[in-house]
Design a protein around this motif. Structure first.
Motif, mmCIF file in Angstrom:
data_model
loop_
_atom_site.group_PDB
_atom_site.id
_atom_site.type_symbol
_atom_site.label_atom_id
_atom_site.label_comp_id
_atom_site.label_asym_id
_atom_site.label_seq_id
_atom_site.Cartn_x
_atom_site.Cartn_y
_atom_site.Cartn_z
ATOM 1 N N LEU A 414 0.828 -1.208 0.000
ATOM 2 C CA LEU A 414 0.000 0.000 0.000
ATOM 3 C C LEU A 414 0.862 1.258 0.000
ATOM 4 N N THR A 417 2.809 1.649 -3.547
ATOM 5 C CA THR A 417 1.957 1.855 -4.722
ATOM 6 C C THR A 417 1.050 3.065 -4.579
ATOM 7 N N LEU A 419 -1.560 3.574 -2.253
ATOM 8 C CA LEU A 419 -2.954 3.300 -1.930
ATOM 9 C C LEU A 419 -3.252 3.720 -0.494
ATOM 10 N N PRO A 420 -4.511 4.113 -0.210
ATOM 11 C CA PRO A 420 -4.846 4.528 1.155
ATOM 12 C C PRO A 420 -4.816 3.327 2.106
ATOM 13 N N PHE A 425 -0.124 7.128 -0.149
ATOM 14 C CA PHE A 425 -1.325 7.686 -0.787
ATOM 15 C C PHE A 425 -1.381 9.196 -0.586
ATOM 16 N N LEU A 455 -0.365 7.260 -11.550
ATOM 17 C CA LEU A 455 -1.439 6.273 -11.433
ATOM 18 C C LEU A 455 -1.060 4.946 -12.074
ATOM 19 N N GLY A 458 1.584 3.091 -10.050
ATOM 20 C CA GLY A 458 0.962 2.474 -8.884
ATOM 21 C C GLY A 458 0.189 1.221 -9.241
ATOM 22 N N LEU A 459 -0.535 1.267 -10.356
ATOM 23 C CA LEU A 459 -1.284 0.092 -10.816
ATOM 24 C C LEU A 459 -0.336 -1.058 -11.153
ATOM 25 N N VAL A 462 0.827 -2.684 -7.974
ATOM 26 C CA VAL A 462 -0.195 -3.551 -7.376
ATOM 27 C C VAL A 462 -0.251 -4.893 -8.100
#
Length: 539
Positions: A414, A417, A419-420, A425, A455, A458-459, A462
């Motif tokens: 998290l 990448t 993410l919250p 994030f 974005l 980050g994807l 993941v």
């Protein structure tokens, strides 16, 4: 300011130097005493860094102008003397270095310190080079501190021996030796044209150069920028990083997470100092922005292509460097504060991730990932893996080791990448929001490209980490790894620090925004440094 406090700026350099020398005296078999010495020195560096951070932020009393701490070695005033400068940016980098160093040092004491000789002295020399690079106000001494940290990193990257480490280490050494040679040539060109290597004095002297002299200076600055881009692992000069970081011992790779940020720091420092004189490429214009985007792209492709977690972690370090380069190269100064927040978060998360990966993969064969790809391709069942860690049963297993590793791995995913709810994030969201708010000062296309790069990277992270994480944690054939508290504690502490950074995002962002404003206030920096004289520090 009187007494020992006026000598605080030299302590981040002096303490690790003395510690490295003292650590050479006891026999290697006296591990407890050597470990105590190393921990004491690192804790002392952290304490000094926190005090300097408080002084630079104005929270602790200091008599230095504009909260810029200037220390003139030997009382020799610049530009003839050597100065150490502690402003907000240097102070936060000192604290970040000390925190990461303390965590990786504690982790290494569990088992990795015993994998070779002179680990602890080399570790302290690495800290000396890092601290000096962040503090120095002189270009030649920046080169000296670069060489100190690189010489120590050469020994650390080879720590533990093995063909993979030697091969990757040789690539790392050769690349950095070539970069060091270019650094010397660049420094000679700049000195020959301007007559100074003091960073504060460069700004007014460059502005007064004639056309022919300015062309030579721009050439020297270009060579210097290439060196900093190599250190920052920017495209296409980053081919050495995934192999070197992946082959290094986990605590070494963890502390190496901040090495690329030394190059980013140097680029930012020179870009801001030369902004009024017309910063040449790659310090000015859109060069840095597009170079950052290309670095993010190559790192993203590497993340998707990698079949080992350590290589994914290495490519994520490249992505973070590219993000910082693109943010600092973005038109205007709006992104600098969020980028500094992101820098701190990514360094802490990367350091934790390298340690978590080693613990999670303990008990798996070196070819386990390659076999997993073959099994997936041909629809075969999983094959039992044997351990390549003969000493993995040392120590006492912590309770619920796999649950801890799963939670730590998930948290790192998290964080890295974006993410919250963690600080990764917050950093990425702040960067994208700032980029959208900048137009019409900057082209809207820049905001679109930058947001899309963040974005998509980050994807990709993941996807890659989910795929490889399933292989690691769903391998029911291997025994549960045995973890010591000395190993689990540092990784957990770094993740918790990132959590605290997310919860304290408001005050932290305020500090980094103030840091950005002070960083671009070149007259304040020049005015604080050039009058430096007296008995060790300006009063």
């Amino acid at each position: 300011m009187s007494g020992w406090l006026q000598h605080l700026p030299i302590l981040p350099v002096l303490l690790p130097l003395l510690a490295a020398a003292l650590l050479l005296l006891p026999n290697e078999s006296r591990r407890r005493s050597r470990a105590a010495m190393a921990l004491t020195a690192t804790l002392a560096q952290l304490a000094v860094a926190i005090v300097l951070l408080g002084m630079a932020d104005g929270r602790l009393p200091a008599t230095w102008p504009d909260e810029i701490v200037v220390y003139a070695l030997g009382g020799w005033a610049p530009p003839f003397g050597i100065v150490l400068v502690v402003d907000r940016l240097a102070a936060v980098m000192l604290v970040l270095t000390a925190v990461l160093a303390l965590a990786t040092l504690v982790y290494s004491l569990a088992r990795w310190e015993r994998a070779g000789t002179h680990y602890l002295p080399l570790f302290q020399l690495l800290l000396m080079g890092l601290n000096g690079a962040f503090l120095t106000g002189d270009l030649f001494n920046l080169f000296v501190f670069f060489e100190v940290l690189l010489a120590a990193s050469y020994g650390l990257v080879l720590h533990g021996s093995g063909i993979a480490r030697v091969t990757a280490g040789m690539h790392y050494i050769v690349v950095n030796l070539v970069a060091s040679l270019i650094f010397l040539i660049a420094a000679a060109l700049i000195y020959g044209v301007t007559g100074t290597l003091n960073m504060a004095e460069l700004a007014p002297r460059v502005a007064a150069l004639g056309a022919d002299e300015r062309a030579l200076f721009d050439l020297g600055a270009l060579l210097l920028g290439i060196v900093f881009l190599v250190k920052a692992a920017a495209w296409p000069l980053n081919f050495w990083l995934p192999g070197a970081y992946g082959a290094a011992a986990p605590p070494v790779a963890g502390v190496f997470a901040i090495l690329t940020k030394v190059g980013v720091y140097a680029l930012l420092r020179f870009a801001t100092l030369l902004q009024d004189a017309g910063a040449p490429a790659p310090f000015g214009g859109d060069w840095l922005f597009y170079w950052g985007l290309l670095t993010i792209a190559t790192g993203t492709v590497g993340v998707l292509a990698a079949q080992k977690l350590v290589r994914v972690a290495g490519f994520l370090v490249i992505v973070s460097s590219g993000t910082l380069l693109a943010a600092f190269g973005f038109t205007g100064t709006t992104l600098t504060g969020p980028a500094l927040y992101y820098l701190v978060s990514s360094v802490l998360a990367s350091g934790a991730f390298f340690m978590v990966i080693e613990m999670a993969e303990r008990g798996r064969t070196a070819s386990a990932d390659l076999l997993a790809v073959s099994f997936e391709a041909f629809g075969l069942g999983a094959k039992e893996a044997s351990s390549d860690h003969p000493d993995e049963t040392d120590g006492t297993a912590i309770p619920a080791a796999m649950a801890f590793l799963g939670l730590a791995f998930f948290s790192c995913v998290l964080l890295l990448t974006g993410l919250p709810p963690f600080s990764g994030f917050v950093g990425k969201f702040a960067l994208i929001a700032a980029a959208i708010a900048v137009p019409p000062q900057a082209p809207f296309l820049h905001a679109v490209l930058f947001g899309a790069a963040l974005l998509l990277s980050g994807l990709a992270g993941v996807i890659a980490l989910s795929r490889l994480g399933i292989r690691v944690f769903w391998d029911s054939e291997r025994p549960t790894p045995r973890l010591q508290w000395l190993e689990a504690g540092p990784a957990a502490a770094l993740v918790l620090l990132c959590t605290a950074l997310a919860f304290g995002a408001g005050p932290a962002m305020n500090y980094f925004d103030a840091t950005a404003r002070a960083l671009y206030d070149t007259p304040a920096y020049v005015g604080a440094v050039l009058p430096a004289a007296g008995t060790g520090a300006t009063e």
